[in-house]
Design a protein around this motif. Structure first.
Motif, mmCIF file in Angstrom:
data_model
loop_
_atom_site.group_PDB
_atom_site.id
_atom_site.type_symbol
_atom_site.label_atom_id
_atom_site.label_comp_id
_atom_site.label_asym_id
_atom_site.label_seq_id
_atom_site.Cartn_x
_atom_site.Cartn_y
_atom_site.Cartn_z
ATOM 1 N N GLY A 1 0.795 -1.221 0.000
ATOM 2 C CA GLY A 1 0.000 0.000 0.000
ATOM 3 C C GLY A 1 0.825 1.268 0.000
ATOM 4 O O GLY A 1 0.277 2.369 -0.120
ATOM 5 N N SER A 2 2.137 1.128 0.106
ATOM 6 C CA SER A 2 2.994 2.315 0.152
ATOM 7 C C SER A 2 3.233 2.878 -1.246
ATOM 8 O O SER A 2 3.167 2.168 -2.251
ATOM 9 N N LEU A 3 3.519 4.167 -1.286
ATOM 10 C CA LEU A 3 3.859 4.867 -2.524
ATOM 11 C C LEU A 3 5.363 5.101 -2.536
ATOM 12 O O LEU A 3 5.915 5.669 -1.595
ATOM 13 N N LEU A 4 6.022 4.654 -3.594
ATOM 14 C CA LEU A 4 7.473 4.742 -3.696
ATOM 15 C C LEU A 4 7.854 5.702 -4.814
ATOM 16 O O LEU A 4 7.121 5.877 -5.781
ATOM 17 N N GLN A 5 9.037 6.283 -4.676
ATOM 18 C CA GLN A 5 9.627 7.022 -5.788
ATOM 19 C C GLN A 5 10.897 6.277 -6.177
ATOM 20 O O GLN A 5 11.846 6.205 -5.401
ATOM 21 N N ILE A 6 10.884 5.694 -7.352
ATOM 22 C CA ILE A 6 12.048 4.952 -7.840
ATOM 23 C C ILE A 6 12.513 5.637 -9.107
ATOM 24 O O ILE A 6 11.902 5.503 -10.173
ATOM 25 N N GLY A 7 13.579 6.415 -8.997
ATOM 26 C CA GLY A 7 14.020 7.204 -10.134
ATOM 27 C C GLY A 7 12.926 8.165 -10.559
ATOM 28 O O GLY A 7 12.379 8.907 -9.743
ATOM 29 N N THR A 8 12.565 8.114 -11.830
ATOM 30 C CA THR A 8 11.531 9.007 -12.353
ATOM 31 C C THR A 8 10.134 8.418 -12.233
ATOM 32 O O THR A 8 9.155 9.063 -12.634
ATOM 33 N N PHE A 9 10.004 7.216 -11.675
ATOM 34 C CA PHE A 9 8.702 6.569 -11.530
ATOM 35 C C PHE A 9 8.128 6.778 -10.130
ATOM 36 O O PHE A 9 8.817 6.584 -9.127
ATOM 37 N N SER A 10 6.849 7.119 -10.090
ATOM 38 C CA SER A 10 6.062 7.020 -8.875
ATOM 39 C C SER A 10 5.402 5.647 -8.905
ATOM 40 O O SER A 10 4.710 5.309 -9.873
ATOM 41 N N VAL A 11 5.632 4.847 -7.861
ATOM 42 C CA VAL A 11 5.174 3.453 -7.854
ATOM 43 C C VAL A 11 4.227 3.240 -6.678
ATOM 44 O O VAL A 11 4.624 3.363 -5.520
ATOM 45 N N GLN A 12 2.987 2.915 -6.990
ATOM 46 C CA GLN A 12 1.989 2.611 -5.960
ATOM 47 C C GLN A 12 1.857 1.098 -5.827
ATOM 48 O O GLN A 12 1.539 0.408 -6.786
ATOM 49 N N SER A 13 2.114 0.593 -4.633
ATOM 50 C CA SER A 13 1.885 -0.828 -4.370
ATOM 51 C C SER A 13 0.500 -0.999 -3.758
ATOM 52 O O SER A 13 -0.035 -0.078 -3.143
ATOM 53 N N PHE A 14 -0.079 -2.173 -3.932
ATOM 54 C CA PHE A 14 -1.385 -2.455 -3.338
ATOM 55 C C PHE A 14 -1.518 -3.943 -3.084
ATOM 56 O O PHE A 14 -0.978 -4.772 -3.816
ATOM 57 N N SER A 15 -2.210 -4.284 -2.012
ATOM 58 C CA SER A 15 -2.353 -5.681 -1.606
ATOM 59 C C SER A 15 -3.228 -6.452 -2.580
ATOM 60 O O SER A 15 -4.203 -5.922 -3.124
ATOM 61 N N LEU A 16 -2.869 -7.726 -2.768
ATOM 62 C CA LEU A 16 -3.636 -8.626 -3.619
ATOM 63 C C LEU A 16 -4.192 -9.781 -2.796
ATOM 64 O O LEU A 16 -3.508 -10.279 -1.890
ATOM 65 N N PRO A 17 -5.408 -10.247 -3.091
ATOM 66 C CA PRO A 17 -5.936 -11.429 -2.424
ATOM 67 C C PRO A 17 -5.409 -12.701 -3.103
ATOM 68 O O PRO A 17 -5.943 -13.136 -4.127
ATOM 69 N N HIS A 18 -4.361 -13.269 -2.546
ATOM 70 C CA HIS A 18 -3.717 -14.442 -3.138
ATOM 71 C C HIS A 18 -3.081 -15.244 -2.014
ATOM 72 O O HIS A 18 -2.779 -14.690 -0.944
ATOM 73 N N ASP A 19 -2.860 -16.533 -2.241
ATOM 74 C CA ASP A 19 -2.349 -17.388 -1.169
ATOM 75 C C ASP A 19 -0.831 -17.312 -1.049
ATOM 76 O O ASP A 19 -0.121 -18.310 -1.142
ATOM 77 N N ALA A 20 -0.357 -16.101 -0.840
ATOM 78 C CA ALA A 20 1.052 -15.834 -0.552
ATOM 79 C C ALA A 20 1.092 -15.017 0.743
ATOM 80 O O ALA A 20 0.054 -14.578 1.240
ATOM 81 N N VAL A 21 2.299 -14.811 1.303
ATOM 82 C CA VAL A 21 2.353 -14.193 2.634
ATOM 83 C C VAL A 21 1.935 -12.723 2.627
ATOM 84 O O VAL A 21 1.263 -12.258 3.550
ATOM 85 N N ASP A 22 2.301 -11.974 1.588
ATOM 86 C CA ASP A 22 1.954 -10.549 1.540
ATOM 87 C C ASP A 22 2.075 -10.054 0.099
ATOM 88 O O ASP A 22 2.903 -9.198 -0.218
ATOM 89 N N PRO A 23 1.248 -10.584 -0.812
ATOM 90 C CA PRO A 23 1.399 -10.276 -2.241
ATOM 91 C C PRO A 23 0.929 -8.866 -2.583
ATOM 92 O O PRO A 23 -0.011 -8.342 -1.978
ATOM 93 N N VAL A 24 1.580 -8.273 -3.572
ATOM 94 C CA VAL A 24 1.227 -6.921 -4.007
ATOM 95 C C VAL A 24 1.210 -6.835 -5.529
ATOM 96 O O VAL A 24 1.879 -7.583 -6.227
ATOM 97 N N GLY A 25 0.417 -5.886 -6.015
ATOM 98 C CA GLY A 25 0.477 -5.444 -7.390
ATOM 99 C C GLY A 25 1.106 -4.066 -7.419
ATOM 100 O O GLY A 25 1.341 -3.447 -6.365
ATOM 101 N N TYR A 26 1.365 -3.564 -8.615
ATOM 102 C CA TYR A 26 2.028 -2.261 -8.742
ATOM 103 C C TYR A 26 1.380 -1.432 -9.854
ATOM 104 O O TYR A 26 0.985 -1.959 -10.903
#
Length: 260
Positions: free
Chosen positions: A105-130
């Motif tokens: 759920g955090s918002l990252l700045q990686i170089g020139t990209f703003s990257v928004q992560s978000f939780s996914l409902p999947h059978d992994a420990v803490d999966p995210v999309g971007y």
């Protein structure tokens, strides 16, 4: 439109997942489900020097997303972004010195990209999309999820390009070779998206801004590219989204390079 903003799927299936994204300034690798050799070979085949990669992002710990992570991270020596729980679930190795743990759920700045992560409902420990944004463009990468909660629909609004899972045809899955326990897992709310769920997402949520929809992570046992394409194309036609370019990422194959 500038051709410096490019997206390339190196692989998208349960046999391996990896994608490359650049805005011409910052170069990102999303997941490392192929070996280092195969990852670098596919990048080079697309005219990309692997040494240009500025950072790696990992969605979750399943082997089809991290098989090559150790060797790739040790070679590139660049930051690896992943959740702390995902990092903790991986076998300890020298590559962990490059890990940059993030909160889902955090918002990252990686170089020139703003990257928004978000939780996914999947059978992994803490999966995210971007979702990646730069220079007025927005790219979403969202695979390995069992259903589409409102939070994910919100994050995927108005993507110029979206890679979205279209894992299985429900009827093929039901009569297919998987044991019943695995069928239940795939169909569960922590499993994988069906073609029909993707069709409903197109009908309910896609907007005119989206120019490229890529269907990914197709099951090789419970789906076929032509069927996934047909179901999505019918929904696109019903919505009147004539501007939308629909592509199916075929399992084990490298995609064309998409330019935005």
């Amino acid at each position: 439109m500038s051709s410096s903003f490019r997206f390339l799927i190196l692989a998208s299936s349960s046999a391996g997942n990896s994608a490359y994204l650049t805005d011409g300034h910052t170069h990102l690798l999303v997941d490392c489900g192929l070996s280092r050799r195969e990852t670098f070979l596919r990048l080079q085949n697309a005219g990309v020097d692997p040494d240009c990669i500025d950072a790696i992002l990992i969605s979750h710990e399943h082997s089809d997303h991290v098989t090559g992570l150790g060797a790739i991270a040790k070679k590139l020596k660049k930051p690896v972004y992943l959740t702390q729980a995902t990092a903790n679930s991986l076998e300890p190795g020298a590559e962990q010195q490059y890990f940059q743990p993030i909160a889902a759920g955090s918002l990252l700045q990686i170089g020139t990209f703003s990257v928004q992560s978000f939780s996914l409902p999947h059978d992994a420990v803490d999966p995210v999309g971007y979702v990646f944004q730069s220079e007025g463009r927005k790219v979403g990468v969202c695979t390995d999820l069992g259903y589409m909660p409102d939070s994910i629909r919100f994050h995927l609004q108005d993507c110029d390009l979206l890679l979205l899972e279209s894992n299985h045809d429900l009827e093929m899955l039901k009569v297919g070779p998987y044991p019943w326990s695995l069928k239940q897992r795939v169909m569960s709310r922590r499993g994988h998206l069906s073609n029909d769920v993707v069709s409903q997402f197109i009908l309910d949520d896609l907007t005119l801004r989206t120019r490229h929809l890529i269907l990914g992570h197709l099951s090789e046992q419970n789906n076929v590219p032509a069927l996934a394409h047909m179901v999505a194309a019918q929904a696109i036609e019903r919505r009147g989204l004539g501007q939308l370019e629909l592509t199916v990422a075929e399992p084990r194959k490298q995609s064309v390079t998409f330019e935005l």
